[in-house]
Design a protein around this motif. Structure first.
Motif, PDB file in Angstrom:
ATOM      1  N   ARG A   1       0.843  -1.194   0.000  1.00 43.88           N
ATOM      2  CA  ARG A   1       0.000   0.000   0.000  1.00 43.88           C
ATOM      3  C   ARG A   1       0.879   1.244   0.000  1.00 43.88           C
ATOM      4  O   ARG A   1       0.571   2.249  -0.639  1.00 43.88           O
ATOM      5  CB  ARG A   1      -0.908   0.024   1.225  1.00 43.88           C
ATOM      6  CG  ARG A   1      -1.951  -1.071   1.257  1.00 43.88           C
ATOM      7  CD  ARG A   1      -2.819  -0.980   2.510  1.00 43.88           C
ATOM      8  NE  ARG A   1      -3.571   0.271   2.542  1.00 43.88           N
ATOM      9  CZ  ARG A   1      -3.481   1.163   3.534  1.00 43.88           C
ATOM     10  NH1 ARG A   1      -2.664   0.951   4.551  1.00 43.88           N
ATOM     11  NH2 ARG A   1      -4.215   2.259   3.502  1.00 43.88           N
TER      12      ARG A   1
ATOM     13  N   CYS B   1       5.917  -6.992   8.304  1.00 42.75           N
ATOM     14  CA  CYS B   1       4.752  -7.380   7.500  1.00 42.75           C
ATOM     15  C   CYS B   1       4.832  -8.837   7.065  1.00 42.75           C
ATOM     16  O   CYS B   1       4.059  -9.278   6.206  1.00 42.75           O
ATOM     17  CB  CYS B   1       4.645  -6.479   6.273  1.00 42.75           C
ATOM     18  SG  CYS B   1       4.372  -4.743   6.638  1.00 42.75           S
TER      19      CYS B   1
ATOM     20  N   GLN C   1      -8.834  -2.180   4.899  1.00 39.73           N
ATOM     21  CA  GLN C   1      -8.346  -2.434   6.255  1.00 39.73           C
ATOM     22  C   GLN C   1      -9.359  -3.213   7.083  1.00 39.73           C
ATOM     23  O   GLN C   1      -8.981  -4.012   7.944  1.00 39.73           O
ATOM     24  CB  GLN C   1      -7.971  -1.110   6.926  1.00 39.73           C
ATOM     25  CG  GLN C   1      -6.671  -0.537   6.358  1.00 39.73           C
ATOM     26  CD  GLN C   1      -6.263   0.751   7.033  1.00 39.73           C
ATOM     27  OE1 GLN C   1      -7.072   1.644   7.201  1.00 39.73           O
ATOM     28  NE2 GLN C   1      -5.007   0.856   7.425  1.00 39.73           N
TER      29      GLN C   1
ATOM     30  N   THR D   1       0.943  -2.513  13.930  1.00 34.91           N
ATOM     31  CA  THR D   1       2.093  -1.659  13.643  1.00 34.91           C
ATOM     32  C   THR D   1       2.515  -1.733  12.183  1.00 34.91           C
ATOM     33  O   THR D   1       2.885  -0.706  11.581  1.00 34.91           O
ATOM     34  CB  THR D   1       3.276  -2.057  14.530  1.00 34.91           C
ATOM     35  OG1 THR D   1       2.883  -1.969  15.904  1.00 34.91           O
ATOM     36  CG2 THR D   1       4.481  -1.156  14.297  1.00 34.91           C
ATOM     37  N   TYR D   2       2.451  -2.918  11.606  1.00 35.15           N
ATOM     38  CA  TYR D   2       3.053  -3.119  10.282  1.00 35.15           C
ATOM     39  C   TYR D   2       2.036  -3.466   9.201  1.00 35.15           C
ATOM     40  O   TYR D   2       1.737  -2.655   8.323  1.00 35.15           O
ATOM     41  CB  TYR D   2       4.121  -4.212  10.374  1.00 35.15           C
ATOM     42  CG  TYR D   2       5.247  -3.874  11.313  1.00 35.15           C
ATOM     43  CD1 TYR D   2       6.135  -2.846  11.018  1.00 35.15           C
ATOM     44  CD2 TYR D   2       5.420  -4.575  12.507  1.00 35.15           C
ATOM     45  CE1 TYR D   2       7.182  -2.528  11.888  1.00 35.15           C
ATOM     46  CE2 TYR D   2       6.456  -4.272  13.375  1.00 35.15           C
ATOM     47  CZ  TYR D   2       7.335  -3.244  13.063  1.00 35.15           C
ATOM     48  OH  TYR D   2       8.353  -2.935  13.915  1.00 35.15           O
TER      49      TYR D   2
ATOM     50  N   ARG E   1      -1.183  -3.755   8.828  1.00 32.50           N
ATOM     51  CA  ARG E   1      -2.394  -2.959   8.596  1.00 32.50           C
ATOM     52  C   ARG E   1      -2.090  -1.660   7.852  1.00 32.50           C
ATOM     53  O   ARG E   1      -2.922  -1.158   7.102  1.00 32.50           O
ATOM     54  CB  ARG E   1      -3.083  -2.661   9.922  1.00 32.50           C
ATOM     55  CG  ARG E   1      -4.527  -2.154   9.759  1.00 32.50           C
ATOM     56  CD  ARG E   1      -5.207  -2.020  11.104  1.00 32.50           C
ATOM     57  NE  ARG E   1      -6.646  -1.881  10.945  1.00 32.50           N
ATOM     58  CZ  ARG E   1      -7.267  -0.722  10.754  1.00 32.50           C
ATOM     59  NH1 ARG E   1      -6.553   0.390  10.673  1.00 32.50           N
ATOM     60  NH2 ARG E   1      -8.580  -0.690  10.619  1.00 32.50           N
ATOM     61  N   GLU E   2      -0.900  -1.123   8.054  1.00 30.98           N
ATOM     62  CA  GLU E   2      -0.562   0.161   7.449  1.00 30.98           C
ATOM     63  C   GLU E   2       0.133   0.034   6.100  1.00 30.98           C
ATOM     64  O   GLU E   2      -0.013   0.910   5.241  1.00 30.98           O
ATOM     65  CB  GLU E   2       0.342   0.948   8.403  1.00 30.98           C
ATOM     66  CG  GLU E   2      -0.334   1.286   9.716  1.00 30.98           C
ATOM     67  CD  GLU E   2      -1.631   2.057   9.517  1.00 30.98           C
ATOM     68  OE1 GLU E   2      -1.643   3.010   8.707  1.00 30.98           O
ATOM     69  OE2 GLU E   2      -2.637   1.694  10.173  1.00 30.98           O
ATOM     70  N   TYR E   3       0.866  -1.046   5.906  1.00 31.81           N
ATOM     71  CA  TYR E   3       1.745  -1.109   4.741  1.00 31.81           C
ATOM     72  C   TYR E   3       1.327  -2.116   3.675  1.00 31.81           C
ATOM     73  O   TYR E   3       1.656  -1.935   2.500  1.00 31.81           O
ATOM     74  CB  TYR E   3       3.178  -1.436   5.184  1.00 31.81           C
ATOM     75  CG  TYR E   3       3.838  -0.302   5.915  1.00 31.81           C
ATOM     76  CD1 TYR E   3       4.462   0.728   5.223  1.00 31.81           C
ATOM     77  CD2 TYR E   3       3.820  -0.242   7.309  1.00 31.81           C
ATOM     78  CE1 TYR E   3       5.063   1.785   5.889  1.00 31.81           C
ATOM     79  CE2 TYR E   3       4.417   0.808   7.991  1.00 31.81           C
ATOM     80  CZ  TYR E   3       5.035   1.825   7.273  1.00 31.81           C
ATOM     81  OH  TYR E   3       5.608   2.872   7.936  1.00 31.81           O
TER      82      TYR E   3
END
Length: 248
Positions: free
Chosen positions: A144, A156, A189, A232-233, A235-237
């Motif tokens: 993402r 990730c 997400q 931390t990883y 979900r965001e990337y």
């Protein structure tokens, strides 16, 4: 022949073994404009939700192949539950190198491209089972946003940043391989949350029921670390989607 035990524990309550919700799966089925009687081969079919629900909703037929004995049994039960056991069959076996005896209208590998060494090999494998004019479905992660460091990529659960493309680069790569991208449905997400967070309750219930199991320390360690790692990883990337391909 089976997959590692940790997956049959953490995903034992999952119907969909990818970051897709039932709505996303239904959207994908509708997007394909499936016609009654169309045939589908699903390599790495998991618990059979895609094949079973599409057989119910679109009146298709098909075969799923998966290494997990538990997931294959769940798929067979799901086919009975939805009344489509006469339309679909599930094989407990190695999907790597599997080619259908009869050509199919849709050849899919949704989230298991390791069976042929990556997306290029998986596309080539699926093409061997494809009828002229048929379509290929491949489910694959993408970035993402590019991780700023290799440590973040490893958070990730990738080995390195180079493991995955960004979405524009992935679409360009399909063209390089000789395919038109004619549709895609992407996880969001929320669907990622439903895939990952559902594992945590499953692990806790398994631990409560199996406190003396030799595997319990590994499950406990994973339950301890996974919520923080995911938030931390991943979900965001990390993104994920199913890409619909037609050979040029």
């Amino acid at each position: 022949m089976d997959i590692p035990r940790i997956f049959t524990i953490t995903e034992s309550a999952h119907r969909i073994h990818n970051p897709f919700s039932p709505d996303k799966l239904a959207t994908l089925g509708a997007a394909l404009r499936l016609t009654p009687g169309a045939s589908l081969l699903d390599l790495g079919s998991g618990s059979g939700e895609m094949l079973c629900t599409w057989a119910r909703d679109h009146h298709i037929t098909g075969t799923g192949v998966d290494m997990s004995q538990l997931f294959t049994e769940q798929a067979q039960h799901r086919a009975q539950e939805l009344g489509v056991a006469h339309q679909v069959k599930f094989i407990h076996g190695d999907a790597a190198g599997y080619v259908s005896d009869q050509k199919v209208d849709v050849a899919a590998c949704v989230g298991a491209t390791w069976i042929a060494g990556g997306i290029a090999g998986t596309a080539a494998l699926l093409a061997q089972s494809l009828s002229p004019g048929g379509i290929i479905l491949i489910g694959e992660p993408f970035w993402r946003q590019l991780p700023p460091t290799e440590e973040v990529a490893q958070g990730c659960q990738a080995h390195a940043i180079s493991d995955f493309y960004t979405l524009p680069a992935l679409i360009a790569y399909w063209g390089h391989l000789g395919y038109d991208v004619v549709e895609m449905v992407l996880a969001d997400q929320d669907s990622w949350d439903r895939y990952e967070a559902a594992k945590w309750l499953t692990m806790r219930r398994w631990l409560d029921a199996n406190p003396g199991d030799d595997f319990a320390p590994e499950v406990r360690a994973r339950l301890h670390s996974e919520p923080q790692r995911y938030a931390t990883y991943t979900r965001e990337y990390l993104g994920w989607g199913v890409f619909v391909l037609v050979p040029r």
